[in-house]
Design an enzyme around this catalytic site. Structure first.
Site, PDB file in Angstrom:
ATOM      1  N   ARG A 197       0.909  -1.260   0.102  1.00 49.77           N
ATOM      2  CA  ARG A 197       0.001  -0.012  -0.040  1.00 49.77           C
ATOM      3  C   ARG A 197       0.826   1.341  -0.034  1.00 49.77           C
ATOM      4  NH1 ARG A 197      -3.223  -2.941   3.942  1.00 49.77           N
ATOM      5  NH2 ARG A 197      -4.985  -4.045   2.767  1.00 49.77           N
ATOM      6  N   GLU A 206      10.385  18.785 -23.994  1.00 47.29           N
ATOM      7  CA  GLU A 206       9.754  19.040 -22.885  1.00 47.29           C
ATOM      8  C   GLU A 206      10.441  20.192 -22.117  1.00 47.29           C
ATOM      9  OE1 GLU A 206       6.931  17.492 -21.888  1.00 47.29           O
ATOM     10  OE2 GLU A 206       6.873  15.734 -22.769  1.00 47.29           O
ATOM     11  N   ARG A 235      -2.338  22.146 -13.944  1.00 51.65           N
ATOM     12  CA  ARG A 235      -1.453  20.932 -14.443  1.00 51.65           C
ATOM     13  C   ARG A 235      -1.533  20.858 -15.818  1.00 51.65           C
ATOM     14  NH1 ARG A 235       1.256  16.233 -10.938  1.00 51.65           N
ATOM     15  NH2 ARG A 235       2.722  15.439 -12.731  1.00 51.65           N
ATOM     16  N   HIS A 278      -0.140  13.022 -28.510  1.00 55.09           N
ATOM     17  CA  HIS A 278      -0.328  11.650 -28.296  1.00 55.09           C
ATOM     18  C   HIS A 278      -1.284  11.199 -29.350  1.00 55.09           C
ATOM     19  CE1 HIS A 278      -0.086  12.952 -23.664  1.00 55.09           C
ATOM     20  NE2 HIS A 278       1.084  12.337 -24.274  1.00 55.09           N
ATOM     21  N   LYS A 302       3.569  11.426 -11.213  1.00 57.15           N
ATOM     22  CA  LYS A 302       2.431  10.585 -12.181  1.00 57.15           C
ATOM     23  C   LYS A 302       3.387   9.268 -12.427  1.00 57.15           C
ATOM     24  CE  LYS A 302      -0.131  13.735 -14.910  1.00 57.15           C
ATOM     25  NZ  LYS A 302      -0.047  14.523 -16.126  1.00 57.15           N
ATOM     26  N   HIS A 353       0.810  18.234 -26.260  1.00 56.87           N
ATOM     27  CA  HIS A 353       0.481  16.994 -26.342  1.00 56.87           C
ATOM     28  C   HIS A 353      -0.805  16.421 -26.810  1.00 56.87           C
ATOM     29  CE1 HIS A 353       3.976  17.427 -23.449  1.00 56.87           C
ATOM     30  NE2 HIS A 353       3.816  16.196 -22.944  1.00 56.87           N
ATOM     31  N   GLU A 365      -4.106  17.350 -10.888  1.00 56.40           N
ATOM     32  CA  GLU A 365      -4.576  17.833 -12.132  1.00 56.40           C
ATOM     33  C   GLU A 365      -6.100  17.987 -12.271  1.00 56.40           C
ATOM     34  OE1 GLU A 365      -2.099  16.283 -15.491  1.00 56.40           O
ATOM     35  OE2 GLU A 365      -3.988  15.814 -16.409  1.00 56.40           O
ATOM     36  N   ASN A 412       0.674  19.968 -20.341  1.00 60.56           N
ATOM     37  CA  ASN A 412       0.369  19.164 -21.524  1.00 60.56           C
ATOM     38  C   ASN A 412       0.527  19.908 -22.694  1.00 60.56           C
ATOM     39  OD1 ASN A 412       0.001  16.343 -20.773  1.00 60.56           O
ATOM     40  ND2 ASN A 412      -1.593  16.660 -19.716  1.00 60.56           N
ATOM     41  N   LYS A 443       8.040  23.688 -13.215  1.00 55.89           N
ATOM     42  CA  LYS A 443       7.031  22.404 -13.024  1.00 55.89           C
ATOM     43  C   LYS A 443       6.619  22.199 -11.472  1.00 55.89           C
ATOM     44  CE  LYS A 443       6.055  17.549 -13.932  1.00 55.89           C
ATOM     45  NZ  LYS A 443       5.891  16.514 -14.804  1.00 55.89           N
ATOM     46  N   HIS A 470       8.383  10.353 -27.983  1.00 56.38           N
ATOM     47  CA  HIS A 470       7.355  11.271 -27.484  1.00 56.38           C
ATOM     48  C   HIS A 470       7.843  12.592 -27.439  1.00 56.38           C
ATOM     49  CE1 HIS A 470       4.450  12.765 -24.528  1.00 56.38           C
ATOM     50  NE2 HIS A 470       5.475  13.422 -23.792  1.00 56.38           N
TER      51      HIS A 470
HETATM   52  P1  NAD Z   1      13.183   5.902 -21.677  1.00 50.17           P
HETATM   53  O1  NAD Z   1      13.156   5.619 -20.306  1.00 50.17           O
HETATM   54  O2  NAD Z   1      12.641   4.858 -22.822  1.00 50.17           O
HETATM   55  O3  NAD Z   1      14.925   6.368 -22.270  1.00 50.17           O
HETATM   56  C1  NAD Z   1      15.061   6.505 -23.559  1.00 50.17           C
HETATM   57  C2  NAD Z   1      16.272   5.529 -24.030  1.00 50.17           C
HETATM   58  O4  NAD Z   1      17.514   5.753 -23.368  1.00 50.17           O
HETATM   59  C3  NAD Z   1      15.916   4.208 -23.595  1.00 50.17           C
HETATM   60  O5  NAD Z   1      16.603   3.287 -24.413  1.00 50.17           O
HETATM   61  C4  NAD Z   1      17.073   4.162 -22.309  1.00 50.17           C
HETATM   62  O6  NAD Z   1      17.556   3.079 -21.911  1.00 50.17           O
HETATM   63  C5  NAD Z   1      18.074   4.950 -22.899  1.00 50.17           C
HETATM   64  N1  NAD Z   1      18.939   5.722 -21.487  1.00 50.17           N
HETATM   65  C6  NAD Z   1      18.260   6.272 -20.520  1.00 50.17           C
HETATM   66  N2  NAD Z   1      19.408   6.898 -19.802  1.00 50.17           N
HETATM   67  C7  NAD Z   1      20.275   6.815 -20.567  1.00 50.17           C
HETATM   68  C8  NAD Z   1      21.658   7.303 -20.340  1.00 50.17           C
HETATM   69  N3  NAD Z   1      22.143   8.143 -19.243  1.00 50.17           N
HETATM   70  N4  NAD Z   1      22.477   7.107 -21.452  1.00 50.17           N
HETATM   71  C9  NAD Z   1      22.278   6.450 -22.435  1.00 50.17           C
HETATM   72  N5  NAD Z   1      21.003   5.945 -22.774  1.00 50.17           N
HETATM   73  C10 NAD Z   1      20.264   6.079 -21.567  1.00 50.17           C
HETATM   74  O7  NAD Z   1      12.472   7.322 -22.204  1.00 50.17           O
HETATM   75  P2  NAD Z   1      12.192   8.534 -21.739  1.00 50.17           P
HETATM   76  O8  NAD Z   1      12.245   9.600 -22.962  1.00 50.17           O
HETATM   77  O9  NAD Z   1      13.204   8.923 -20.584  1.00 50.17           O
HETATM   78  O10 NAD Z   1      10.939   8.720 -21.005  1.00 50.17           O
HETATM   79  C11 NAD Z   1       9.781   8.357 -21.833  1.00 50.17           C
HETATM   80  C12 NAD Z   1       8.689   7.821 -20.920  1.00 50.17           C
HETATM   81  O11 NAD Z   1       8.425   8.664 -19.979  1.00 50.17           O
HETATM   82  C13 NAD Z   1       7.274   7.481 -21.588  1.00 50.17           C
HETATM   83  O12 NAD Z   1       6.973   6.350 -21.171  1.00 50.17           O
HETATM   84  C14 NAD Z   1       6.433   8.511 -21.117  1.00 50.17           C
HETATM   85  O13 NAD Z   1       4.899   8.114 -20.999  1.00 50.17           O
HETATM   86  C15 NAD Z   1       6.944   8.713 -19.753  1.00 50.17           C
HETATM   87  N6  NAD Z   1       6.703  10.112 -19.126  1.00 50.17           N
HETATM   88  C16 NAD Z   1       6.216  10.301 -17.907  1.00 50.17           C
HETATM   89  C17 NAD Z   1       5.905  11.451 -17.342  1.00 50.17           C
HETATM   90  C18 NAD Z   1       5.467  11.580 -16.016  1.00 50.17           C
HETATM   91  O14 NAD Z   1       5.091  12.710 -15.426  1.00 50.17           O
HETATM   92  N7  NAD Z   1       5.377  10.448 -15.174  1.00 50.17           N
HETATM   93  C19 NAD Z   1       5.966  12.773 -18.086  1.00 50.17           C
HETATM   94  C20 NAD Z   1       6.723  12.657 -19.568  1.00 50.17           C
HETATM   95  C21 NAD Z   1       6.758  11.496 -19.952  1.00 50.17           C
HETATM   96  N1  GLY Z   2       4.151  15.548 -17.912  1.00 47.01           N
HETATM   97  C1  GLY Z   2       2.808  15.880 -17.410  1.00 47.01           C
HETATM   98  C2  GLY Z   2       2.676  16.120 -15.822  1.00 47.01           C
HETATM   99  O1  GLY Z   2       3.619  15.671 -15.296  1.00 47.01           O
HETATM  100  O2  GLY Z   2       1.554  16.637 -15.715  1.00 47.01           O
END
Ligand code: NAD
Ligand code: GLY
Length: 374
Positions: free
Chosen positions: A119, A183, A240, A251, A141, A247, A235, A244, A225, A264
């Site tokens: 939990r 971003e 918040r 999306h 998130k 986005h 949100e 987006n 942020k 993305h």
């Molecule tokens: P990711 O985590 O897939 O990383 C991108 C690539 O870079 C991967 O292949 C990873 O292994 C590699 N990598 C990571 N760190 C590295 C480093 N230091 N050196 C070399 N390679 C490295 O993608 P991302 O762009 O970091 O994140 C995208 C994800 O984040 C999506 O799933 C999206 O939905 C999510 N997201 C979440 C939020 C949130 O608020 N929680 C906001 C935006 C995006």
């Molecule tokens: N990435 C959008 C949020 O954190 O709300």
């Protein structure tokens, strides 16, 4: 080293930003939590790139490590379950700490595992991509994808602190880096005039990974942020939703491309161009502001956007956006440099025009607009 606070009452936390911080991480963790059982969640790519750092953390923290396969396609309930199984197998109790060491995919999965296990146990974000540093690691998130939608299963669950070591970015591929910059770039439209000016003046330096400009861009993005999350954690108020920006278009484009061709952040850049064009069509912005926006695109390398032959299909995909309310699309649209507004009931033709205008195959379309505009 800089520190930024996310003010959320009892859930408040610090974001630490600096260079070559990995050896200090264990002390920071001990200062924050005392002596606890830790589990590090990472992926195969980071395990390959940072074996010494991981070995050092494992030894110092006496931590267990879970190494997940790399990629968005593994951001699933099944992979999340692997983390839960590891937590249970190692008898991690409610005092245990999950350390998310990776990009947004790892952060989202590990955060959601921490939210659900027993939990809710503590977790710390140690983001390693630009996107995760400026966005996903902060704000709570967490979640995984479902076949019916991206990030459909998850929870709002805040970390104990966020540890940003920008040295990690040295190994990040340029395409991932540019996508992460998407971003940062969005804050030029929603984060006030100062941020808009900062991006206009420093965009090229940031894209060239100039240390000072990069650290400053990350810190500025996070201050904005943190302020927004502090006012609308889950949100509810529309505040918040500003995060987006771009986005709704993005999306839909990602889905249109079956999540295969575009990262993305690349889709977000395209979405930002569409949102600016849409605002101009709706006369929400003056021509001079529109030109300022398009000028901002000038420092970007070209990004390939698949040619969009079916804009109506892309439009239909927008209705699964989380900002949609009672079947009405809502868009964050820019009004002036650094300022935007959440708008409901945007004319369908204006949206389709924007999609069509930027459906020429590359993001350079935005730069062409700038050329046209002067
Ligand atoms: P990711 O985590 O897939 O990383 C991108 C690539 O870079 C991967 O292949 C990873 O292994 C590699 N990598 C990571 N760190 C590295 C480093 N230091 N050196 C070399 N390679 C490295 O993608 P991302 O762009 O970091 O994140 C995208 C994800 O984040 C999506 O799933 C999206 O939905 C999510 N997201 C979440 C939020 C949130 O608020 N929680 C906001 C935006 C995006
Ligand atoms: N990435 C959008 C949020 O954190 O709300």
């Amino acid at each position: 080293m800089q520190s930024i606070s996310v003010e959320l009452g009892p859930r408040s936390y610090e974001i630490i930003i600096g260079e070559s911080l990995y050896s200090r991480f264990c002390d920071a963790l001990a200062d924050h939590y005392g002596d606890r059982t830790c589990i590090i969640v990472t992926n195969t790519t980071l395990a390959r790139l940072y074996p010494q750092q991981l070995a050092y953390w494992e030894k110092r923290l006496d931590a267990v490590r879970v190494t997940l396969p790399d990629g968005e396609r593994y951001k699933t309930i099944e992979t999340w379950r692997t983390v839960i199984d590891a937590l249970a197998t190692h008898s991690i109790d409610r005092d245990g700490i999950v350390i998310a060491f990776g990009g947004g995919v790892i952060g989202d999965i590990a955060g959601f595992a921490a939210a659900a296990y027993a939990r809710g146990i503590n977790y710390v974000q140690a983001p390693t991509t630009l996107l995760s540093m400026v966005d996903s690691a902060v704000g709570g998130k967490t979640g995984v994808n479902h076949e019916k939608g991206k990030n459909l299963v998850g929870a709002f669950y805040q970390p104990g602190f966020v540890w940003i070591d920008t040295t990690m970015l040295d190994t990040l591929a340029q395409r991932e880096y540019v996508a992460g910059y998407g971003e940062v770039f969005k804050y030029a439209f929603i984060g006030g005039e100062e941020m808009a000016t900062f991006i206009a003046d420093n965009g090229t330096k940031i894209l060239q990974r100039e240390r000072g400009a990069l650290q400053e861009a990350i810190a500025r993005s996070l201050r904005i942020k943190a302020m927004i999350v502090g006012q609308d954690e889950t949100e509810r108020t529309g505040m918040r939703c500003m995060l987006n920006f771009g986005h709704t278009f993005a999306h839909a484009l990602e889905r249109y491309c079956r999540y295969e061709t575009m990262l993305h952040g690349e889709a977000v850049l395209w979405g930002i161009a569409c949102a600016a064009y849409c605002a101009k069509s709706l006369r929400m912005i003056e021509q001079s502001h529109y030109e300022t926006f398009m000028r901002l695109f000038h420092h970007f390398p070209d990004i390939v956007v698949p040619v969009i032959n079916e804009p109506h299909r892309l439009y239909d995909y927008m209705f699964t956006d989380k900002k949609t309310q009672h079947g009405t699309l809502r868009f964050v649209l820019p009004t002036a440099p650094g300022h935007a507004r959440l708008v409901a009931g945007v004319d369908k033709e204006a949206i389709l025009d924007s999609i069509t205008f930027f459906s020429r195959g590359t993001i350079a379309a935005a730069r062409d607009v700038f050329a046209d505009a002067v």
